[in-house]
Design an enzyme around this catalytic site. Structure first.
Site, PDB file in Angstrom:
ATOM      1  N   CYS A  49      40.074  14.422 -37.877  1.00 36.84           N
ATOM      2  CA  CYS A  49      41.130  15.271 -37.252  1.00 36.84           C
ATOM      3  C   CYS A  49      40.920  16.370 -36.459  1.00 36.84           C
ATOM      4  O   CYS A  49      39.749  16.750 -36.534  1.00 36.84           O
ATOM      5  CB  CYS A  49      41.847  16.045 -38.526  1.00 36.84           C
ATOM      6  SG  CYS A  49      42.430  14.829 -39.864  1.00 36.84           S
TER       7      CYS A  49
ATOM      8  N   CYS B 135      44.091   8.089 -41.906  1.00 42.67           N
ATOM      9  CA  CYS B 135      43.325   6.857 -41.693  1.00 42.67           C
ATOM     10  C   CYS B 135      43.474   6.024 -40.417  1.00 42.67           C
ATOM     11  O   CYS B 135      44.664   6.190 -40.053  1.00 42.67           O
ATOM     12  CB  CYS B 135      43.665   5.783 -42.960  1.00 42.67           C
ATOM     13  SG  CYS B 135      42.190   4.963 -43.417  1.00 42.67           S
TER      14      CYS B 135
ATOM     15  N   CYS C 251      37.397   6.631 -43.816  1.00 43.58           N
ATOM     16  CA  CYS C 251      37.658   5.442 -42.693  1.00 43.58           C
ATOM     17  C   CYS C 251      37.057   5.665 -41.234  1.00 43.58           C
ATOM     18  O   CYS C 251      37.148   5.103 -40.219  1.00 43.58           O
ATOM     19  CB  CYS C 251      39.068   5.153 -42.244  1.00 43.58           C
ATOM     20  SG  CYS C 251      39.984   6.553 -42.132  1.00 43.58           S
TER      21      CYS C 251
END
Length: 137
Positions: free
Chosen positions: A89, A11, A85
């Site tokens: 990645c 996040c 959020c």
């Protein structure tokens, strides 16, 4: 996946949802899962309302600190879970990527954080059943 799967919760600030998720997974799965959490722009401390909400269920995250998301953390994880959020990645083949659309607890009181905490617990229980079920004799 190896005998001990690893999960990375991501996040942006690594101060609320991802910290609660990591704590739930550690609490519920014990040493059956390796747990990490991180954020692309980590905050300076864990959200006090998240700390309070987790303390209410007997889990102490007061000593945790937000950590920066690294490529190595993603490489070393079998499952990478973003927390609704908008964080992303690095993508590597063979990794599993999930996004859990959870409300942001930032700036909210513990009353607003409790349902988020409970929703995370439910998601974690499903994840454990899938990647690290209890072994029966």
């Amino acid at each position: 996946m190896s005998d001990k799967p690893s999960v990375l919760f991501v996040c942006v600030h690594n101060a609320g949802r991802s910290q609660m998720a990591a704590a739930w997974l550690t609490h519920l799965a014990g040493d059956r899962v390796e747990v990490r959490s991180a954020g692309s722009n980590p905050g300076t401390s864990v959200n006090p309302a998240a700390v309070e909400a987790m303390a209410e269920v007997g889990i102490d995250i007061s000593a945790e600190t937000p950590k920066i998301l690294t490529v190595d953390a993603v490489k070393e994880s079998d499952v990478c879970i973003t927390m609704g959020c908008g964080d992303t990645c690095p993508v590597f083949p063979g990794k599993r990527y999930l996004d859990w659309p959870l409300e942001d607890p930032a700036g909210q009181g513990v009353e607003a954080v409790r349902p988020i905490r409970d929703e995370i617990k439910t998601l974690i229980e499903g994840l454990i059943a899938e990647i690290a079920p209890e072994k029966t004799a």
